[in-house]
Design an enzyme around this catalytic site. Structure first.
Site, mmCIF file in Angstrom:
data_model
loop_
_atom_site.group_PDB
_atom_site.id
_atom_site.type_symbol
_atom_site.label_atom_id
_atom_site.label_comp_id
_atom_site.label_asym_id
_atom_site.label_seq_id
_atom_site.Cartn_x
_atom_site.Cartn_y
_atom_site.Cartn_z
ATOM 1 C CE LYS A 242 47.103 -53.072 -48.999
ATOM 2 N NZ LYS A 242 47.654 -51.871 -49.662
ATOM 3 C CG ASN B 191 44.774 -52.574 -53.336
ATOM 4 O OD1 ASN B 191 45.226 -53.130 -54.324
ATOM 5 N ND2 ASN B 191 45.482 -51.705 -52.635
ATOM 6 C CD GLU C 252 45.968 -49.003 -49.620
ATOM 7 O OE1 GLU C 252 45.503 -50.112 -49.899
ATOM 8 O OE2 GLU C 252 47.169 -48.810 -49.359
ATOM 9 C CG ASN D 172 51.600 -48.290 -55.418
ATOM 10 O OD1 ASN D 172 51.665 -47.386 -56.233
ATOM 11 N ND2 ASN D 172 51.198 -49.511 -55.754
ATOM 12 C CB CYS E 277 51.139 -52.797 -50.501
ATOM 13 S SG CYS E 277 52.231 -51.437 -50.036
ATOM 14 C CD GLU F 291 49.133 -51.494 -53.256
ATOM 15 O OE1 GLU F 291 50.219 -50.899 -53.101
ATOM 16 O OE2 GLU F 291 48.248 -51.554 -52.381
HETATM 17 N N1 CDT Z 1 49.979 -49.414 -50.490
HETATM 18 C C1 CDT Z 1 50.322 -49.685 -49.221
HETATM 19 O O1 CDT Z 1 49.770 -50.573 -48.595
HETATM 20 N N2 CDT Z 1 51.240 -48.886 -48.677
HETATM 21 C C2 CDT Z 1 51.620 -49.035 -47.299
HETATM 22 C C3 CDT Z 1 51.898 -47.707 -46.728
HETATM 23 C C4 CDT Z 1 51.808 -47.765 -45.269
HETATM 24 S S1 CDT Z 1 51.705 -46.233 -44.550
HETATM 25 C C5 CDT Z 1 50.121 -45.759 -44.692
HETATM 26 C C6 CDT Z 1 52.828 -49.925 -47.100
HETATM 27 O O2 CDT Z 1 52.755 -50.782 -46.215
HETATM 28 O O3 CDT Z 1 53.841 -49.768 -47.758
#
Ligand code: CDT
Length: 323
Positions: free
Chosen positions: A124, A107, A143, A193, A168, A47
């Site tokens: 996303k 995204n 985000e 990420n 993600c 991502e």
């Molecule tokens: N990038 C991304 O979606 N990261 C989320 C963090 C969640 S906490 C705000 C993840 O699900 O890993």
């Protein structure tokens, strides 16, 4: 017809804020070449693979971060990756921040053929985090401020199979895999990420790796699909991001996993026909699913405890046990 692919998961180490896009693309090209040496048909990048994870910062002026977005794909900076893929005959998956010509921000990830043609695009769906600045956090997860959500899980006929993409936080939601599974997905490509520290509930920090595996392995198994989960990892601008990129079989077993938090390629032989072992037996959807019993899943967003359920008396516990 054999449907056996070699798939590489190209984990990236951190990308710092000031890092030049062209240098990042050179890192991707190095990993693509590694994949080509291992005879990979497809290399999966994470991502937002071209920039630092900029939603960790608040800016009053949303346009301040527009330079982190690609206005076209391939953009001038990314074109060398497409050229190299074509030269090597290796397909790839790439996550990036997309800005449309009419100013919408997403995204996004794309699936690119061995001929460097874009076969599919995904935006996303499940945007995590928050919409407003929350100064109490050590870092933000904005985000929901910087991106609009996508509205569809799609599959694509590619690499001799049915491929899908998710990004993600999507991987934490069983609906993601099930919708892809209902569309016949055999190989789901998922970049991430994931900050190891979760400010709203730090007790979850120690479980970050466990949860990552838990959701991807169960998604793979319950839908009879391969899952390739690829991280941007390591310490990025003071924020530790989870590594542990993995290739997971339809059995739910992890067949390859990264051992560092830097740029690292892992790969596996992916037999798409293995999906049928699960899709045509235990998870034969057509035979066993009961959608008429699942209506709540699409009619309701939040939790609604049905009328008549009491939780504040000993009696209610007893009644529950009796029913
Ligand atoms: N990038 C991304 O979606 N990261 C989320 C963090 C969640 S906490 C705000 C993840 O699900 O890993």
């Amino acid at each position: 017809m054999t449907r056996v692919l070699k798939v590489g998961a190209a984990q990236l180490g951190p990308i710092q804020r000031e890092e030049d896009r062209k240098e990042v693309v050179q890192r991707l090209i190095a990993l693509l070449n590694e994949g080509a040496k291992e005879s990979c048909d497809l290399v999966v990048f994470p991502e937002l693979a071209l920039t630092t994870f900029f939603p960790r910062w608040w800016s009053e002026d949303i346009a301040e971060f527009d330079h982190f977005f690609e206005k076209e794909m391939p953009s001038e900076a990314v074109q060398p990756l497409f050229d190299e893929a074509k030269k090597l005959g290796v397909g790839f998956h790439l996550g990036y921040a997309e800005m449309t010509s009419d100013g919408h921000r997403y995204n996004t990830s794309v699936l690119v053929s061995k001929n460097a043609e874009i076969l599919g695009k995904y935006r996303k769906v499940h945007l995590p985090g928050h919409e407003e600045n929350e100064p109490w956090r050590t870092f933000q997860h904005l985000e929901r401020y910087y991106f609009e959500p996508g509205d569809e899980f799609k599959v694509f006929g590619a690499f001799r199979g049915v491929l899908g993409m998710a990004i993600c936080n999507d991987r934490r939601w069983s609906e993601t895999y099930r919708v892809l599974g209902l569309k016949g997905c055999e190989l789901a490509l998922i970049g991430y990420n994931t900050p190891i520290h979760y400010p709203p509930d730090p007790s979850q920090d120690v479980l970050a790796g466990f949860h990552n595996q838990l959701v991807m392995q169960s998604g793979a198994y319950q839908n009879g699909m391969w899952v390739v989960g690829v991280a941007k990892a390591g310490n990025e601008e003071g924020c530790d991001l989870l590594g542990e990129s993995s290739i997971i079989a339809p059995s739910g077993e992890v067949v390859a996993q990264c051992s560092t938090v830097g740029d690292e390629l892992i790969y596996a032989t992916v037999d798409l026909d293995m999906c049928a072992n699960y899709k045509e037996t235990l998870f034969d959807f057509a035979r066993y699913r009961r959608p008429e019993v699942y209506k709540t899943i699409t009619s309701q967003v939040g939790v609604e405890i049905p009328d008549g359920i009491e939780t504040d008396t000993e009696d209610s516990k007893d009644k529950e046990q009796l029913t």
